[in-house]
Scaffold this motif. Structure first.
Motif, PDB file in Angstrom:
ATOM      1  N   VAL A 778     137.715   9.600  43.710  1.00 54.91           N
ATOM      2  CA  VAL A 778     138.913   9.475  44.000  1.00 54.91           C
ATOM      3  C   VAL A 778     139.652   8.206  43.192  1.00 54.91           C
ATOM      4  O   VAL A 778     138.970   7.073  43.531  1.00 54.91           O
ATOM      5  CB  VAL A 778     139.499   9.322  45.382  1.00 54.91           C
ATOM      6  N   ILE A 779     140.380   8.454  42.119  1.00 56.43           N
ATOM      7  CA  ILE A 779     140.867   7.354  41.475  1.00 56.43           C
ATOM      8  C   ILE A 779     141.601   6.255  42.173  1.00 56.43           C
ATOM      9  O   ILE A 779     142.450   6.793  43.154  1.00 56.43           O
ATOM     10  CB  ILE A 779     141.616   7.713  40.079  1.00 56.43           C
ATOM     11  N   SER A 780     142.163   5.253  41.754  1.00 54.72           N
ATOM     12  CA  SER A 780     143.081   4.246  42.307  1.00 54.72           C
ATOM     13  C   SER A 780     144.484   4.857  41.953  1.00 54.72           C
ATOM     14  O   SER A 780     145.548   4.473  42.931  1.00 54.72           O
ATOM     15  CB  SER A 780     143.048   3.039  41.630  1.00 54.72           C
ATOM     16  N   GLY A 781     144.854   5.521  41.248  1.00 54.45           N
ATOM     17  CA  GLY A 781     146.191   6.281  41.049  1.00 54.45           C
ATOM     18  C   GLY A 781     147.237   5.477  40.291  1.00 54.45           C
ATOM     19  O   GLY A 781     146.903   4.608  39.601  1.00 54.45           O
ATOM     20  N   THR A 782     148.473   6.195  40.519  1.00 55.76           N
ATOM     21  CA  THR A 782     149.653   5.589  39.878  1.00 55.76           C
ATOM     22  C   THR A 782     149.798   4.063  39.912  1.00 55.76           C
ATOM     23  O   THR A 782     149.930   3.617  40.954  1.00 55.76           O
ATOM     24  CB  THR A 782     150.876   6.461  40.054  1.00 55.76           C
ATOM     25  N   ALA A 783     149.828   3.480  38.917  1.00 54.81           N
ATOM     26  CA  ALA A 783     149.982   1.846  38.886  1.00 54.81           C
ATOM     27  C   ALA A 783     151.612   1.773  38.728  1.00 54.81           C
ATOM     28  O   ALA A 783     152.272   2.738  38.275  1.00 54.81           O
ATOM     29  CB  ALA A 783     149.142   1.345  37.810  1.00 54.81           C
ATOM     30  N   LEU A 784     151.812   0.347  38.929  1.00 55.31           N
ATOM     31  CA  LEU A 784     153.324   0.133  38.662  1.00 55.31           C
ATOM     32  C   LEU A 784     153.446  -0.957  37.587  1.00 55.31           C
ATOM     33  O   LEU A 784     152.709  -1.840  37.584  1.00 55.31           O
ATOM     34  CB  LEU A 784     153.920  -0.671  40.078  1.00 55.31           C
TER      35      LEU A 784
END
Length: 828
Positions: A778-784
């Protein structure tokens, strides 16, 4: 509309997306970056040069195409290369100029901190100024406080990094030269200032990037020295293409000056994005589609929901979406389709866009959801084992030389720090027995952090207790150090994985009389290794009496063994005690001796750590797990005595004590905790309505928010279980939906690799250089991208977006999938 008033212009945009004068020229907006329709330029709005995420940055047609525009000391900097420290920023709207002051070195990173950097003996201060020119054009100027020292002339340059993923196969023009951005870095090599790189692609004064692609076309023209176009991936796999201008000798004011002109498509508008779970929904589960639109696009259009069948699509619902409002840089619409409960496959259309197919049915999470994490990811991450999957070997037997005691007074490259003591009877460099078994590699690296090990153990134990997790799809043979994926061995995989984690943690505990901080490779070259874990070391214990490379009596003269670090950290000890107590409960029958050892260690660690801790929330977590493991009333009375601390931090303590509340008969304690939970959950519900259209908090720092959203969801599950009258199921259901595709940005992939119609199949695991993935990671996902761009690139080298992790992401996701599966299958 050149003379149109601002109010009339906004009205025109709202009803017809008409072009407006204020939107057709780069102008500093209220968030202090340059904006026009189709183009943004930020100037040191972000904070992470190590991750290609700061400096002068170009966001073209909604996509970040160039970043990290700044002075650097190398042509192609890497993760541990010197970076400047930011000083004062001046935003001058009158002249439409943003000026950032910076200097070398950064004293907070110079040989200290989590990732220490070795800076050269060079101190200088400079300004980077960005000024808006005509329409879509801006100027970059670099002013130095004083000229560079002679020995640094030719070495310091302004780098603008071009994101490779946007440009593979596209063309470039540099004066009379031309070419294609290559898929991989190619020779010949040149040696510049001791740095071996592939030769520059070209040198000149005027570069046109992607003349064949309107959405990415950009011109960079130097008004001072030459431009050099480099491929930065030659010496760092995670490098970008680099446009560089060298700072000349004896220059201060306008030492470097570029004019940049990104092409902008007239009246460009961000296309709507349909955000819906990549897997689907239970029949009775709340269902909400989120539509992300350009902030100028405020029209709430019609949505159509189709059921799929042999004859194709059948329309089952159509209605206008409901405006939610603005979030980050976008306008959001939502539509609740919970009334659709008939099992089957569905798609959603909005304007000219159609979503992926998704399932509605109470068995949507019963298969192909959490199973890949247990069947693939956890086995692949297992250290000290050979891991096979039919014809494939994920990795061979590794790290059989674990581990030798850390050096003293040492700041490691990856956050491990030692002082003047090993805190054990072992001397620096001495082999510590019991560490050559168990544990999981920490996702993108090969180290074993105690919090990663125990976090995974605790979550697996919770899944066994809460959901009766009993799944057998893996053969795990500790004696032979062999794992066979998709070969049953008649044992519960979850219990076998818990046992594997404890083999490492308890192994170290028994040898040293304390927990390890972690086990980590000693050198950068080993740390950045991508490939089979078995080649990171020679698997032979180091013997300093042997010559380098000599092998004798099963030992080696090669000092490549991993180091074991220790620390005084009562909070980590308490966190581990909680995991050990939970493991002791579920292992009672499966491995009674390990269960006893785990509980003994948990109680001893708790006793040692409590007098030293300043974190009462972690103490309360450990105390709750010990109450459940021992039913010792002394622990229960201790918890009651901590009423003030429990109530004061109910968001951090309530979820942990919920399962022990039925055994507490102290009415004032129960009443105070109930009131605190009620108040906190009211806040949770209010924030779910107002903070984001996703019903969960989205507040990333550096890493994408996926891991923290999942952690929030797991804790909300425990709040709901203990206090269903105060806490509903929406929070943890929304957290799972977020991970499965209902999240900001135009990339709606599932963060769980191999799960759902479209998932992260290019990820930052140990196989990232192959542009590959590990199912169930599971990836860290959408960054800002500060201040307001949600971003999830398809790029295997962004640890802050696509990195796997142990001790949270993978197991929290698995927990949530099981929790929602249980919810869907509950009697209606």
């Amino acid at each position: 509309m050149k003379n149109t008033s601002l109010a009339a212009c906004i009205f025109a945009v709202a009803i017809a997306f008409a072009p407006c004068s204020f939107a057709n020229k780069l102008t500093i907006n209220e968030q202090d970056y340059f904006e026009m329709q189709g183009l943004n330029v930020t100037v040191f709005s972000d904070i992470y040069p190590d991750g290609h995420q700061t400096g002068v940055t170009v966001i073209q047609h909604g996509s970040r195409v160039a970043a990290n525009g700044d002075l650097r000391l190398e042509i192609s900097p890497g993760q541990w290369s010197p970076v400047p420290v930011g000083g004062k920023q001046v935003v001058d709207k009158k002249t439409q100029t943003i000026t950032q002051t910076l200097s070398y070195p950064d004293p907070s990173k110079d040989r200290k901190g989590f990732n220490p950097i070795i800076y050269p003996d060079l101190k200088f201060t400079y300004d980077v100024k960005v000024t808006a020119l005509e329409k879509n054009q801006f100027k970059i100027t670099v002013d130095l406080e004083k000229p560079l020292p002679a020995e640094w002339v030719g070495k310091v340059g302004f780098n603008m990094e071009i994101f490779p993923g946007e440009f593979f196969g596209k063309s470039w023009l540099l004066d009379e030269q031309a070419g294609i951005f290559p898929q991989q870095p190619n020779g010949p090599l040149v040696n510049l200032h001791g740095e071996f790189l592939t030769a520059p692609l070209a040198t000149g004064k005027k570069l046109i990037v992607a003349p064949d692609a309107d959405k990415q076309r950009m011109t960079i023209e130097s008004k001072t020295g030459a431009l050099e176009l480099w491929d930065g991936r030659a010496n760092h796999n995670n490098g970008w293409y680099i446009v560089r201008g060298v700072v000349p000798a004896d220059k201060t004011t306008a030492a470097l000056e570029w004019v940049v002109t990104p092409h902008v498509i007239k009246n460009w508008v961000y296309e709507p994005v349909i955000q819906v779970s990549q897997l689907g929904y239970g029949a009775q589960q709340p269902k909400k589609v989120v539509i992300e639109q350009d902030k100028r696009d405020t029209k709430a259009s019609e949505i159509k929901i189709f059921k799929l069948s042999e004859s194709g699509k059948t329309l089952v619902k159509k209605a206008n979406v409901e405006p939610w409002g603005n979030f980050l840089r976008y306008q959001y619409m939502t539509y609740d389709f919970s009334s659709i409960t008939e099992p089957g496959m569905y798609q959603i259309s909005y304007r000219d866009k159609t979503s992926h197919a998704f399932k509605i049915g109470d068995d949507v999470f019963s298969r192909h959801a959490w199973q890949p994490t247990l069947e693939y990811f956890l086995p692949v991450q297992m250290c000290h084992m050979r891991v096979n999957e039919k014809y494939r070997v994920w990795h061979g037997i590794d790290h059989q030389d674990d581990a030798i005691m850390m050096p003293l007074n040492f700041n490691h490259i990856d956050g491990y720090i030692s002082d003047g003591s090993t805190r054990t009877s072992f001397k620096p460099g001495e082999r510590v027995p019991g560490l050559d078994a168990g544990g999981w590699h920490d996702a993108g690296d090969y180290d074993l952090r105690v919090e990663s090990q125990m976090g995974t153990v605790w979550l697996l134990a919770m899944m066994v207790e809460e959901f009766g997790l009993d799944h057998d799809a893996t053969l795990i043979d500790q004696e032979k150090k062999l794992v066979e994926i998709h070969v049953a061995d008649g044992k519960n995989d979850a219990l076998q994985q818990i046992e594997h984690g404890l083999l490492s943690v308890l192994g170290g505990y028994k040898s040293m009389g304390r927990l390890y901080r972690g086990i980590i490779e000693p050198t950068i070259r080993q740390y950045v290794l991508l490939g089979d874990a078995m080649v990171q070391t020679d698997n032979l214990p180091y013997d300093p009496s042997l010559k380098e490379g000599e092998v004798k009596n099963g030992k080696s003269g090669t000092p490549d063994d991993r180091w074991v670090f220790t620390e005084d950290n009562p909070e980590r000890e308490l966190d581990a005690a909680a995991g050990l107590a939970a493991a002791a409960r579920v292992l009672k029958t499966y491995n009674p001796q390990m269960a006893k050892d785990a509980l003994d260690a948990a109680q001893n660690l708790y006793k040692i750590a409590v007098p030293k801790t300043t974190r009462q929330d972690v103490r309360i977590f450990a105390l709750a797990e010990l109450i459940l493991a021992t039913d010792n009333d002394a622990y229960r009375q201790e918890l009651i005595g901590l009423q003030a601390q429990v109530v004061a931090e109910i968001d951090k303590t309530g979820w942990a004590i919920g399962r022990v509340m039925p055994s507490i008969k102290h009415e004032p304690f129960v009443a105070a905790v109930n009131a605190a939970v009620d108040s906190y959950q009211q806040q949770v519900r209010e924030r779910a309505k107002t903070e984001s259209p996703y019903g969960v908090p989205y507040k990333p720092n550096i890493w994408g928010a996926g891991w923290s959203v999942q952690d929030f969801g797991v804790k909300q599950y425990f709040f709901h279980k203990a206090w269903p009258q105060f806490a509903g199921t929406d929070s943890y259901v929304n957290a799972l939906n977020f991970v499965l595709g209902v999240h900001p940005g135009n990339n709606t992939q599932s963060f769980a690799s191999g799960v759902g119609a479209n998932s992260a199949t290019v990820a930052y695991g140990v196989n990232r250089a192959d542009w590959s993935y590990i199912p169930g990671g599971v990836i860290s996902g959408t960054a800002l991208i500060r201040p307001d761009l949600p971003e999830l690139k398809i790029w295997p080298f962004f640890w802050q977006q696509t990195e796997y992790v142990m001790g949270g992401g993978e197991a929290n996701y698995m927990f949530l999938a099981l929790a929602v599966d249980q919810l869907n299958s509950a009697p209606k």
